[in-house]
Design an enzyme around this catalytic site. Structure first.
Site, short mmCIF file in Angstrom:
data_model
loop_
_atom_site.label_atom_id
_atom_site.label_comp_id
_atom_site.label_asym_id
_atom_site.label_seq_id
_atom_site.Cartn_x
_atom_site.Cartn_y
_atom_site.Cartn_z
N VAL A 175 -8.31 13.06 -21.63
CA VAL A 175 -7.84 14.21 -21.73
C VAL A 175 -6.51 14.75 -20.81
CG1 VAL A 175 -8.13 17.11 -22.36
CG2 VAL A 175 -9.65 14.89 -22.75
N GLU B 227 -13.78 9.23 -17.67
CA GLU B 227 -15.31 8.77 -16.47
C GLU B 227 -15.32 10.23 -16.32
OE1 GLU B 227 -12.51 7.01 -15.98
OE2 GLU B 227 -12.57 4.99 -14.89
N1 THU Z 1 -7.51 7.45 -16.77
C1 THU Z 1 -8.69 7.56 -16.93
O1 THU Z 1 -9.26 8.02 -17.97
N2 THU Z 1 -9.40 6.42 -15.85
C2 THU Z 1 -9.02 6.14 -15.46
O2 THU Z 1 -9.66 5.80 -13.86
C3 THU Z 1 -7.33 5.61 -14.74
C4 THU Z 1 -6.36 7.02 -16.13
C5 THU Z 1 -6.29 8.13 -17.66
C6 THU Z 1 -5.50 8.80 -17.30
C7 THU Z 1 -4.17 9.38 -17.87
O3 THU Z 1 -4.47 10.30 -18.86
C8 THU Z 1 -4.16 7.48 -19.00
O4 THU Z 1 -5.26 7.28 -18.09
C9 THU Z 1 -3.28 7.07 -18.05
O5 THU Z 1 -2.95 7.86 -16.24
#
Ligand code: THU
Length: 125
Positions: free
Chosen positions: A46, A58
């Protein structure tokens, strides 16, 4: 805990990625975790216009763990909306160690590994 149904977990993470709010990066991420009581919780990223306050998949999965009965993670996978494997960032590895412990399993490009391997010498209070 019995054996981990990784395919079920991977499908749940891929489905959760479709619910992402990611107008800035366009990257849809889903996370799915098997809990120590056998239930499965999911999360999606989000984003936030400040960028830095973005919630990773996560993080929202961790909220679901707490909101649906607590407990511990025993196995986690992160996937893009096309089913591609994603690795948790450093902040989220800390989150998984805190809520799953060093024995929690993680789906990685090098097979199923423990959080102890993925975040050695983790910070502890
Ligand atoms: N992102 C995640 O959801 N989990 C992670 O461990 C790394 C990054 C998401 C955050 C952001 O919305 C997108 O990936 C690009 O960085």
């Amino acid at each position: 805990m019995g054996t981990v149904e990784w395919d079920t977990l991977r499908e749940a993470a891929t489905r959760a990625a479709a619910d992402a709010y990611c107008p800035y990066s366009g990257l849809r991420v889903g996370a799915a975790g098997l809990c120590d009581d056998g239930r499965l919780v999911v999360g999606c990223n989000v984003e936030n216009g400040s960028y830095g306050l973005t919630l990773c998949a996560e993080c929202t999965m961790a909220g679901q763990l707490r909101l649906t009965g607590g407990g511990r993670f025993v196995a986690v996978t992160c996937r893009g909306d096309g089913g591609e494997l994603m690795m948790p960032c450093g902040r989220c590895r800390q989150l998984l160690v805190e809520l799953g412990g060093p024995e929690c399993l993680l789906d990685t490009p090098n097979g199923i590994r423990t959080m102890r391997e993925m975040l050695p010498d983790a910070f502890e209070l």
